[in-house]
Write an enzyme that holds these catalytic residues in place. Structure first.
Site, PDB file in Angstrom:
ATOM      1  CB  CYS A 258      39.411  35.594  31.291  1.00  0.00           C
ATOM      2  SG  CYS A 258      40.981  35.081  31.028  1.00  0.00           S
ATOM      3  CG  HIS A 306      40.800  34.147  35.507  1.00  0.00           C
ATOM      4  ND1 HIS A 306      40.093  33.577  34.274  1.00  0.00           N
ATOM      5  CD2 HIS A 306      39.795  35.118  36.246  1.00  0.00           C
ATOM      6  CE1 HIS A 306      38.734  34.121  34.697  1.00  0.00           C
ATOM      7  NE2 HIS A 306      38.681  34.992  35.626  1.00  0.00           N
ATOM      8  CG  HIS A 318      35.385  36.623  36.139  1.00  0.00           C
ATOM      9  ND1 HIS A 318      36.163  35.653  36.448  1.00  0.00           N
ATOM     10  CD2 HIS A 318      34.001  36.507  36.808  1.00  0.00           C
ATOM     11  CE1 HIS A 318      35.677  34.555  37.472  1.00  0.00           C
ATOM     12  NE2 HIS A 318      34.328  35.317  37.548  1.00  0.00           N
TER      13      HIS A 318
END
Length: 343
Positions: A258, A306, A318
């Site tokens: 990520c 994240h 993402h």
């Protein structure tokens, strides 16, 4: 008497042996059931999914800690290499100074035991005496300076070697942290995979089709809001990464995690972001959720574990998790923790 009792104590009748075996097996079965009752309980598909999401989130947290430890390890290794090279150069200079001083001492020894002053005093040429005396004083001063320089070089070399040892200790600590975080992530991913194995083939296919938190692929779509400048280049890069695999610890171009994706996207726009989610959130101006614009970094979970790249319309691009490629997803699929606008 003792010889008659000993066989009797060691022997069992067939009935007694079978009874003992049955009792032992029953006890073992009871213990096994009580110890693995939780593992044997089949979870519902919804429970499996919730647990899998938890394990994968924890694996991603470990992944970000791994990324942070890798940055520290790389810096420590680079610093150690530089200090090691400096120590080698200083060692060479120190050895050269020692050799020069040794040659001077050898020359003095070979000149005999008479002091230089006395030798000059006995010279047959009084006119050269003062000149040679001056040269002797000068040579003595140079020798003293050489000795002092040798001592200084030795101190400096010890200092450099001490600094190198400190960097080496840091490197070993960072490498240990790398192994620890990698192991933690792998354990969580293995636990998630074991839970997914409880699903039927159809349930597993539905789960994989939905991806993480019901995200869609977003292939072929356009940005949901106008974007220009550096943010446009970052968003364009992220769109170009759609469909590429999630790769643990990767920053592209073949795969990403990520924070690796957001770092690569903004690098393409000429902006250097740090490596981890918990450092990227401080790499720019904080913005509220109502202020979001394409190119902003959006962060999730209380541990800021994240990150995605906002593209407008309440969506982001993402890298979700292992097994789920880079995709478009709604930002409300996970607990929102903050946003940053890189400069």
């Amino acid at each position: 008497m003792a010889s008659h009792r000993k066989p009797k104590q060691r022997s069992l009748t067939a009935g007694t042996a079978w009874t003992a075996a049955a009792i032992a097996l029953a006890g073992a079965a009871t213990t096994a059931l009580s110890g693995t009752g939780h593992a044997e309980t089949r979870l519902t598909p919804a429970q499996v999914r919730a647990k899998v999401d938890q394990y994968q989130r924890e694996a991603e947290e470990a992944n970000e800690r791994y990324n942070g430890a890798k940055v520290k390890a790389d810096r420590a290794r680079e610093s150690f290499d530089d200090l090691r090279d400096e120590a080698a150069r200083r060692t060479a200079r120190l050895n050269a100074s020692r050799n020069a001083l040794g040659a001077y001492a050898t020359a003095q020894y070979r000149s005999g035991t008479i002091s230089p002053t006395l030798q000059l005093a006995l010279s047959s040429s009084p006119g050269q005496y003062l000149r040679r005396a001056s040269l002797a004083d000068h040579a003595g001063s140079r020798q003293a300076a050489a000795v002092a320089g040798l001592a200084r070089q030795s101190r400096e070399l010890r200092q450099v070697r001490g600094e190198a040892q400190g960097r080496l200790d840091q490197l070993r600590g960072a490498q240990a942290a790398l192994a620890r975080h990698r192991g933690a992530a792998r354990k969580k991913l293995a636990a998630a995979e074991a839970l997914l194995d409880q699903l039927t083939g159809e349930q597993r296919r539905r789960y994989e089709a939905q991806g993480a938190h019901g995200a869609d692929t977003g292939l072929g779509t356009a940005p949901y809001a106008p974007v220009s400048g550096r943010a446009a280049r970052a968003v364009s890069y992220a769109y170009g990464a759609l469909g590429k695999p999630y790769v643990w610890g990767a920053t592209g171009p073949r795969g990403y995690d990520c924070s690796g994706l957001t770092q690569a996207a903004w690098r393409a726009a000429g902006v250097a972001l740090p490596r981890t989610t918990y450092t990227q959130i401080n790499a720019g101006r904080r913005v509220s959720r109502t202020e979001l614009a394409p190119g902003d970094l959006v962060f999730f979970y209380s541990g800021v574990s994240h990150v995605g790249l906002y593209i407008g319309g309440g969506r982001m691009i993402h890298a979700p998790r292992p097994g789920a490629p880079v995709r478009v997803a709604p930002i409300d699929q996970m607990p929102f923790s903050g946003a940053t606008r890189p400069a």
